[in-house]
Design an enzyme around this catalytic site. Structure first.
Site, PDB file in Angstrom:
ATOM      1  N   CYS A 119      15.985  14.672  51.797  1.00 40.42           N
ATOM      2  CA  CYS A 119      16.502  12.805  52.603  1.00 40.42           C
ATOM      3  C   CYS A 119      17.352  13.656  53.576  1.00 40.42           C
ATOM      4  CB  CYS A 119      16.262  11.936  51.339  1.00 40.42           C
ATOM      5  SG  CYS A 119      15.642  11.408  50.221  1.00 40.42           S
ATOM      6  N   HIS A 142      19.200 -13.182  67.646  1.00 45.02           N
ATOM      7  CA  HIS A 142      18.720 -12.782  69.455  1.00 45.02           C
ATOM      8  C   HIS A 142      19.843 -12.186  69.659  1.00 45.02           C
ATOM      9  CE1 HIS A 142      16.214 -12.671  73.014  1.00 45.02           C
ATOM     10  NE2 HIS A 142      17.351 -13.636  73.712  1.00 45.02           N
ATOM     11  N   LYS A 163      17.576  16.016  56.247  1.00 47.88           N
ATOM     12  CA  LYS A 163      16.529  15.817  57.129  1.00 47.88           C
ATOM     13  C   LYS A 163      17.380  14.407  58.161  1.00 47.88           C
ATOM     14  CE  LYS A 163      14.221  12.459  56.032  1.00 47.88           C
ATOM     15  NZ  LYS A 163      13.379  11.960  55.317  1.00 47.88           N
ATOM     16  N   CYS A 205      16.421  15.755  47.091  1.00 45.49           N
ATOM     17  CA  CYS A 205      16.900  14.885  47.939  1.00 45.49           C
ATOM     18  C   CYS A 205      18.184  15.482  48.562  1.00 45.49           C
ATOM     19  CB  CYS A 205      16.742  13.285  47.627  1.00 45.49           C
ATOM     20  SG  CYS A 205      17.806  12.239  48.728  1.00 45.49           S
ATOM     21  N   GLU A 250       7.703  13.923  60.400  1.00 42.64           N
ATOM     22  CA  GLU A 250       9.769  14.062  60.977  1.00 42.64           C
ATOM     23  C   GLU A 250      10.247  15.115  61.177  1.00 42.64           C
ATOM     24  OE1 GLU A 250      10.424  11.016  57.249  1.00 42.64           O
ATOM     25  OE2 GLU A 250      10.523  13.305  56.501  1.00 42.64           O
ATOM     26  N   TYR A 305       4.283  13.589  55.699  1.00 46.79           N
ATOM     27  CA  TYR A 305       5.631  12.293  56.695  1.00 46.79           C
ATOM     28  C   TYR A 305       6.186  13.778  56.811  1.00 46.79           C
ATOM     29  CZ  TYR A 305       8.426  12.307  52.540  1.00 46.79           C
ATOM     30  OH  TYR A 305       9.015  13.004  51.042  1.00 46.79           O
ATOM     31  N   GLU A 345      13.841  -9.427  65.571  1.00 52.36           N
ATOM     32  CA  GLU A 345      12.965 -10.803  65.945  1.00 52.36           C
ATOM     33  C   GLU A 345      11.868 -11.863  65.720  1.00 52.36           C
ATOM     34  OE1 GLU A 345      14.520 -12.786  68.797  1.00 52.36           O
ATOM     35  OE2 GLU A 345      15.140 -11.126  70.223  1.00 52.36           O
TER      36      GLU A 345
HETATM   37  C1  LIG Z   1      11.939  17.353  53.602  1.00 52.28           C
HETATM   38  C2  LIG Z   1      11.704  16.383  52.824  1.00 52.28           C
HETATM   39  C3  LIG Z   1      11.873  15.125  52.725  1.00 52.28           C
HETATM   40  C4  LIG Z   1      12.183  14.304  51.921  1.00 52.28           C
HETATM   41  N1  LIG Z   1      12.739  13.030  52.807  1.00 52.28           N
HETATM   42  C5  LIG Z   1      12.865  12.030  51.538  1.00 52.28           C
HETATM   43  C6  LIG Z   1      12.980  10.687  52.030  1.00 52.28           C
HETATM   44  O1  LIG Z   1      13.804  10.405  53.532  1.00 52.28           O
HETATM   45  N2  LIG Z   1      13.470   9.639  51.637  1.00 52.28           N
HETATM   46  C7  LIG Z   1      13.124   9.639  49.932  1.00 52.28           C
HETATM   47  O2  LIG Z   1      13.171   8.422  49.024  1.00 52.28           O
HETATM   48  N3  LIG Z   1      12.336  10.640  49.794  1.00 52.28           N
HETATM   49  C8  LIG Z   1      12.401  12.274  50.332  1.00 52.28           C
HETATM   50  N4  LIG Z   1      11.684  13.488  49.818  1.00 52.28           N
HETATM   51  C9  LIG Z   1      11.593  13.349  47.720  1.00 52.28           C
HETATM   52  C10 LIG Z   1      12.652  12.834  47.586  1.00 52.28           C
HETATM   53  O3  LIG Z   1      13.412  14.116  47.729  1.00 52.28           O
HETATM   54  C11 LIG Z   1      12.482  13.257  46.019  1.00 52.28           C
HETATM   55  O4  LIG Z   1      11.424  12.333  45.510  1.00 52.28           O
HETATM   56  C12 LIG Z   1      12.867  13.176  44.699  1.00 52.28           C
HETATM   57  O5  LIG Z   1      14.085  14.282  45.488  1.00 52.28           O
HETATM   58  C13 LIG Z   1      12.909  13.181  43.674  1.00 52.28           C
HETATM   59  O6  LIG Z   1      13.311  13.269  42.937  1.00 52.28           O
HETATM   60  P1  LIG Z   1      13.831  14.037  41.019  1.00 52.28           P
HETATM   61  O7  LIG Z   1      14.150  14.402  40.221  1.00 52.28           O
HETATM   62  O8  LIG Z   1      11.601  14.080  40.414  1.00 52.28           O
HETATM   63  O9  LIG Z   1      13.339  15.929  41.888  1.00 52.28           O
HETATM   64  P2  LIG Z   1      14.432  16.805  42.572  1.00 52.28           P
HETATM   65  O10 LIG Z   1      15.521  15.368  43.320  1.00 52.28           O
HETATM   66  O11 LIG Z   1      13.392  17.397  43.099  1.00 52.28           O
HETATM   67  O12 LIG Z   1      15.202  17.596  41.606  1.00 52.28           O
HETATM   68  C14 LIG Z   1      14.565  18.063  40.710  1.00 52.28           C
HETATM   69  C15 LIG Z   1      15.926  19.294  40.349  1.00 52.28           C
HETATM   70  O13 LIG Z   1      15.125  20.424  38.708  1.00 52.28           O
HETATM   71  C16 LIG Z   1      15.581  22.079  38.934  1.00 52.28           C
HETATM   72  N5  LIG Z   1      14.517  22.153  38.055  1.00 52.28           N
HETATM   73  C17 LIG Z   1      13.367  22.117  37.851  1.00 52.28           C
HETATM   74  N6  LIG Z   1      13.224  23.461  37.729  1.00 52.28           N
HETATM   75  C18 LIG Z   1      14.056  23.808  36.246  1.00 52.28           C
HETATM   76  C19 LIG Z   1      13.705  24.374  35.727  1.00 52.28           C
HETATM   77  N7  LIG Z   1      13.476  24.996  34.892  1.00 52.28           N
HETATM   78  N8  LIG Z   1      15.657  24.636  34.563  1.00 52.28           N
HETATM   79  C20 LIG Z   1      16.722  23.597  35.647  1.00 52.28           C
HETATM   80  N9  LIG Z   1      16.493  23.087  36.245  1.00 52.28           N
HETATM   81  C21 LIG Z   1      15.303  22.645  36.915  1.00 52.28           C
HETATM   82  C22 LIG Z   1      15.082  21.676  40.829  1.00 52.28           C
HETATM   83  O14 LIG Z   1      16.638  22.825  40.849  1.00 52.28           O
HETATM   84  C23 LIG Z   1      15.672  20.173  41.342  1.00 52.28           C
HETATM   85  O15 LIG Z   1      18.018  20.409  41.050  1.00 52.28           O
HETATM   86  C24 LIG Z   1      11.768  14.993  50.744  1.00 52.28           C
HETATM   87  C25 LIG Z   1      11.320  15.341  50.384  1.00 52.28           C
HETATM   88  C26 LIG Z   1      10.961  16.296  51.358  1.00 52.28           C
HETATM   89  C27 LIG Z   1      11.064  17.936  50.657  1.00 52.28           C
END
Ligand SMILES: Cc1cc2nc3c(=O)[nH]c(=O)nc-3n(C[C@H](O)[C@H](O)[C@H](O)COP(=O)(O)OP(=O)(O)OC[C@H]3O[C@@H](n4cnc5c(N)ncnc54)[C@H](O)[C@@H]3O)c2cc1C
Length: 451
Positions: free
Chosen positions: A48, A435, A51, A43, A181, A177, A440
């Site tokens: 997010c 308004h 973007k 994110c 976007e 999406y 609205e």
């Molecule tokens: C282009 C794009 C636009 C988006 N726009 C939106 C939006 O507008 N609104 C919205 O709500 N969501 C949006 N999302 C989705 C949102 O980013 C994800 O749903 C959210 O980040 C998921 O959170 P998470 O904690 O599951 O994983 P993440 O936030 O992806 O975090 C996972 C973390 O784990 C780490 N990791 C992975 N494997 C290991 C390992 N073995 N050891 C140590 N660290 C590790 C990664 O490096 C990462 O930092 C978007 C996604 C993308 C790709």
């Protein structure tokens, strides 16, 4: 319990992981969190936040044009891609720092490096083992590239925020999406954008009218959307890419973006070795309490391949912390989760699409309004706005609310509260509008367009 044993080891310091680590530590739990990349996860770094910043940047192009109608005859200046990238990087760097500070202030230990589970209660990071009573997998997901020859010459959305050169000709493969976007953003910033869509519509899972309306609006802004188009292969020719289509056409591009889906990050995590069951797409299978089939190992967020949104990952993390270190009363209701798509114009949506409602309710009424917003009477823009309500006829409850138009996400957030509270169409009708706004319209639509 040995003195070194942690209460919780979180793998991944993204949306879900940071929230869980922070909240658990604040409740007095001994917590460590491993992260192999930048703090904040998808994110903050690749989703997010960058973007939305780029979407703001892209809106300026329209604003310069539209200013004329309001008495500001400004010339459109030249867009500076390097400046936008540098400003984005500085802001993301600041946020990375905030995440680190938040973890530290809560008392959670940050462990840098790639983590791997070695038993039901042990995680190894950079050769060091950490024992914990509970392990939370919050490793997120990654972009999936299509299996076509030459896909290595394309990039995923991860690369789009930091492309060395601005892509004057951009081909985007995908209808989801992220594809839409990116098409809107790069078109707004000045690229010539062609979007290749295999099926017959954009945005599967969204309301049919919304998807069709958006395609028209994006088309008016210059995105060349090609439905029913199959990518055959991508060829590299020096700095440019040749995109071969099923009908023999070849498109020239500076960059090819494949936004063709995402998959969970479970590879190499050691999950199956310690007995955790994964689904067909590699996702961690969890129960209603986010527990995997190994009771000490839980998972939240994109790695479970369910609702892939930051606020959902955060809410799931809160449920897990409450369950492990609190009263265990918190639950997450997946019904009526509002969401926005930051296309130009935006989509805001909450609840069921018309077809979903028709499948779930005996009878449905729909209300729809399409108009040119007040702003565009002077701006010169031909952009139009769509509002749609889906109502369960038996209960009169509003079960779907959809908008395509400026700031649709901002508008829909408030209506989502009303819908979760069970607001009926009569309640909408009895609400006074603000308004003049576009919003609205949601409380002034009286005649159903469909039954
Ligand atoms: C282009 C794009 C636009 C988006 N726009 C939106 C939006 O507008 N609104 C919205 O709500 N969501 C949006 N999302 C989705 C949102 O980013 C994800 O749903 C959210 O980040 C998921 O959170 P998470 O904690 O599951 O994983 P993440 O936030 O992806 O975090 C996972 C973390 O784990 C780490 N990791 C992975 N494997 C290991 C390992 N073995 N050891 C140590 N660290 C590790 C990664 O490096 C990462 O930092 C978007 C996604 C993308 C790709």
């Amino acid at each position: 319990m040995p003195s070194q044993e942690l209460d919780l080891f979180v793998v991944g310091a993204g949306s879900g992981g940071v929230r869980a680590a922070r909240m658990a530590a604040q409740r007095g739990a001994k917590v460590a969190v491993a992260e192999m990349a930048a703090l904040g996860g998808t994110c903050v770094n690749l989703g997010c936040i960058p973007k939305k910043l780029y979407s703001y940047a892209a809106h300026y192009a329209e604003a310069f044009h539209e200013a004329h109608g309001f008495g500001w005859p400004v010339e459109t200046p030249e867009f500076d891609w390097a400046l936008l990238k540098a400003n984005r990087a500085a802001e993301i760097g600041r946020l990375n720092g905030v995440y680190g500070a938040v973890l530290e202030a809560a008392g959670a230990t940050l462990v840098r490096g790639r983590a791997r589970l070695v038993s039901a209660n042990e995680v190894e990071v950079e050769g060091r083992r950490h024992r914990a009573r509970h392990i939370l997998v919050a490793t997120g997901g990654h972009a999936l590239m299509p299996e076509v020859p030459g896909s290595e010459h394309a990039v995923s959305s991860d690369a789009m925020f930091d492309l060395p050169r601005f892509p004057k000709r951009l081909v985007i493969v995908g209808a989801g999406y992220i594809a839409c976007e990116m098409a809107s953003i790069f078109r707004g910033l000045g690229a010539q954008v062609t979007q290749l869509v295999r099926g017959s519509r954009l945005l599967r899972g969204f309301d049919d009218d919304v998807a069709a309306f958006l395609a028209v609006e994006m088309g008016k802004k210059g995105v060349d959307i090609r439905l029913g188009t199959h990518l055959q292969r991508i060829e590299r020719q020096g700095e440019q890419r040749l995109v071969h289509l099923h009908d023999g056409q070849v498109l020239e591009a500076d960059t090819v973006l494949c936004a063709t889906g995402r998959g969970p990050n479970t590879r190499g995590l050691g999950l199956e070795e310690v007995g955790v069951k994964l689904g067909a797409r590699g996702e961690v299978i969890v129960d209603a309490q986010y527990r995997s089939c190994v009771p000490s190992i839980l998972a939240v967020g994109d790695v479970t391949d369910r609702v892939q949104l930051t606020p959902v990952a955060l809410a799931e993390a809160m449920v897990v912390v409450d369950q492990l270190f609190g009263e265990g009363r918190r639950r997450l209701d997946y019904e009526f989760i509002p969401t926005a798509v930051f296309t130009h114009p935006n989509i805001g949506t909450v609840g069921w699409t018309e077809s979903e409602a028709r499948a779930r309710c005996a009878a449905v009424r729909t209300y729809q309004s399409e108009f040119r917003s007040l702003k565009h009477t002077l701006s010169g823009s031909s952009e139009r706005t769509l509002m749609k309500l889906v109502v369960d006829d038996a209960s009169d409850r509003v079960v779907g609310l959809h908008m395509v138009g400026a700031e649709a996400g901002e508008t829909v957030q408030g209506f989502a509260v009303a819908m979760r509270a069970g607001a009926t169409k009569a309640v909408f009708d009895g609400t006074i509008g603000i308004h003049p706004t576009a919003a609205e319209e949601f409380v002034t639509m009286r005649e159903p367009v469909g039954r």
